[in-house]
Design a protein around this motif. Structure first.
Motif, PDB file in Angstrom:
ATOM      1  N   LEU A 206       0.852  -1.172   0.000  1.00 53.08           N
ATOM      2  CA  LEU A 206       0.000   0.000   0.000  1.00 53.08           C
ATOM      3  C   LEU A 206       0.892   1.227   0.000  1.00 53.08           C
ATOM      4  CD1 LEU A 206      -1.488   0.778   3.537  1.00 53.08           C
ATOM      5  CD2 LEU A 206       0.130  -1.082   3.192  1.00 53.08           C
ATOM      6  N   ALA A 207       0.461   2.272  -0.687  1.00 55.68           N
ATOM      7  CA  ALA A 207       1.311   3.457  -0.861  1.00 55.68           C
ATOM      8  C   ALA A 207       0.514   4.731  -0.632  1.00 55.68           C
ATOM      9  CB  ALA A 207       1.908   3.468  -2.270  1.00 55.68           C
ATOM     10  N   ASP A 249       6.112  -4.022   7.784  1.00 55.60           N
ATOM     11  CA  ASP A 249       5.695  -4.044   9.178  1.00 55.60           C
ATOM     12  C   ASP A 249       5.856  -5.478   9.694  1.00 55.60           C
ATOM     13  OD1 ASP A 249       3.473  -5.563   8.378  1.00 55.60           O
ATOM     14  OD2 ASP A 249       2.022  -3.948   8.720  1.00 55.60           O
ATOM     15  N   ASP A 250       5.424  -5.741  10.911  1.00 54.96           N
ATOM     16  CA  ASP A 250       5.657  -7.055  11.520  1.00 54.96           C
ATOM     17  C   ASP A 250       4.794  -8.161  10.919  1.00 54.96           C
ATOM     18  OD1 ASP A 250       7.731  -6.666  13.581  1.00 54.96           O
ATOM     19  OD2 ASP A 250       6.306  -5.250  14.427  1.00 54.96           O
ATOM     20  N   ASP A 251       3.727  -7.800  10.197  1.00 52.83           N
ATOM     21  CA  ASP A 251       2.924  -8.789   9.476  1.00 52.83           C
ATOM     22  C   ASP A 251       3.412  -8.994   8.050  1.00 52.83           C
ATOM     23  OD1 ASP A 251       1.064  -9.684  11.373  1.00 52.83           O
ATOM     24  OD2 ASP A 251      -0.236  -7.940  11.069  1.00 52.83           O
ATOM     25  N   PHE A 252       4.492  -8.311   7.675  1.00 52.52           N
ATOM     26  CA  PHE A 252       5.060  -8.326   6.336  1.00 52.52           C
ATOM     27  C   PHE A 252       4.149  -7.681   5.290  1.00 52.52           C
ATOM     28  CE2 PHE A 252       7.503 -11.467   8.631  1.00 52.52           C
ATOM     29  CZ  PHE A 252       8.793 -11.088   8.305  1.00 52.52           C
ATOM     30  N   PHE A 253       3.233  -6.826   5.764  1.00 51.39           N
ATOM     31  CA  PHE A 253       2.649  -5.867   4.832  1.00 51.39           C
ATOM     32  C   PHE A 253       3.751  -4.885   4.433  1.00 51.39           C
ATOM     33  CE2 PHE A 253      -1.443  -6.918   7.021  1.00 51.39           C
ATOM     34  CZ  PHE A 253      -2.148  -7.330   5.893  1.00 51.39           C
ATOM     35  N   ASN A 297       4.549 -12.261   1.844  1.00 50.89           N
ATOM     36  CA  ASN A 297       3.410 -11.362   1.662  1.00 50.89           C
ATOM     37  C   ASN A 297       2.141 -11.976   2.238  1.00 50.89           C
ATOM     38  OD1 ASN A 297       5.275 -11.418  -0.832  1.00 50.89           O
ATOM     39  ND2 ASN A 297       4.468  -9.334  -0.843  1.00 50.89           N
ATOM     40  N   PRO A 298       1.363 -11.225   3.033  1.00 53.17           N
ATOM     41  CA  PRO A 298       0.080 -11.751   3.515  1.00 53.17           C
ATOM     42  C   PRO A 298      -0.853 -12.060   2.353  1.00 53.17           C
ATOM     43  CG  PRO A 298       0.736  -9.817   4.760  1.00 53.17           C
ATOM     44  CD  PRO A 298       1.655  -9.899   3.571  1.00 53.17           C
TER      45      PRO A 298
END
Length: 304
Positions: A206-207, A249-253, A297-298
């Protein structure tokens, strides 16, 4: 097929996260968004501008991309879009008044595109917040985009351009990726379907567009201070011309700051370019994407 409705912009994204407190801290203290509030189900709303929210993070057992929501120009465009998707037999469904109120939307509907089976939401009016943002880390410009790793980039691109009102700004040879703008929004792209080796699918990034190069420089130093993993950058895209910085981030987003995206006129726009897929042509400044966590990647939620 030309559509008879007009986009204004990508409205917001909805993500499921594994630790809402940790993700909230990342969104506010690292990325610079304002926390607006929390819903009864624990989902939290974040904004970068005057709209009530640009991002929803919802607590879940595992991280995932839930949906994208698109702002159209008028209420009439929302009705036209609903009728358009009905003609395509995609069974669009209006969101209840109660859920719309919880999302600070006047009216909205959702539809599932048939290629990757992700959910698109459409609305035209979101509550506006007149008070200034309290988070002063970053000056956001207002534009947003996102990318998904999809099973078949060419198929996804063809469907979205033929049936959903998107135009191709550029694509990578072999259809390894395309950059799509939501007409007549002038931004080079609001959505990027990407094709990964081995058919890997998932949420890519996301950007948020920022106003100044200083915003990117300050983010670069924040992530070093907090030991945040950089996914890509600082660099410059050869397609949109944007200066970029991507981080995990920590969720690999993957979250991106972007500055200087090419703008397209409504009429007389240039044709889409076929871009080289050679690694040496991937970034104008020689930046190289991270490979260590590339497979983490989630997923995106697939509707039945």
């Amino acid at each position: 097929m030309a559509v008879d409705f007009r986009y204004r912009e990508l409205g917001y994204l909805a993500l499921d996260v594994s630790d809402i407190e940790r993700s909230t801290k990342f969104a506010t203290d690292i990325f610079g968004l304002d926390l607006v509030g929390e819903a009864a189900d624990g989902a939290r709303f974040f904004r970068a501008g005057m709209g009530h929210h640009d991002l929803i993070l919802a607590p879940a057992a595992a991280p995932a991309f839930a949906r994208s929501s698109w702002k159209l120009e008028t209420d009439a465009d929302v009705d036209l879009a609903f009728a358009h998707y009905q003609r395509l037999n995609l069974a669009p469904a209006w969101i209840s008044d109660r859920e719309c109120a919880g999302l600070s939307l006047e009216k909205a509907f959702r539809v599932v595109e048939p290629v990757a089976r992700t959910t698109f939401e459409y609305f035209s009016k979101m509550s506006q917040i007149s008070s200034p943002r309290s988070n002063t880390l970053t000056k956001f410009q207002g534009g947003k985009h996102y990318g998904l790793a999809v099973p078949n980039c060419r198929e996804m691109t063809d469907y979205m351009t033929e049936n959903m009102g998107f135009l191709v700004s550029d694509y990578v040879e072999g259809w390894l990726g395309s950059l799509l703008r939501a007409f007549p929004n002038p931004n080079h792209h609001s959505f990027a379907p990407l094709q990964f080796p081995g058919g890997k699918t998932g949420f890519h990034h996301l950007a948020f567009m920022v106003q100044e190069i200083d915003d990117i420089g300050r983010l670069f130093n924040r992530v070093k201070k907090h030991d945040i993993k950089i996914q890509f950058g600082i660099g410059r895209h050869p397609t949109s011309g944007s200066i970029h910085l991507y981080l995990y981030d920590d969720d690999f987003f993957v979250w991106e700051y972007t500055l200087g995206m090419e703008q397209f006129p409504e009429t007389g726009a240039r044709e889409a370019r076929r871009m080289s897929s050679a690694p040496e042509n991937f970034d104008l400044w020689g930046a190289v994407p991270d490979r260590e966590f590339a497979g983490r990647n989630p997923p995106f939620l697939v509707s039945p």
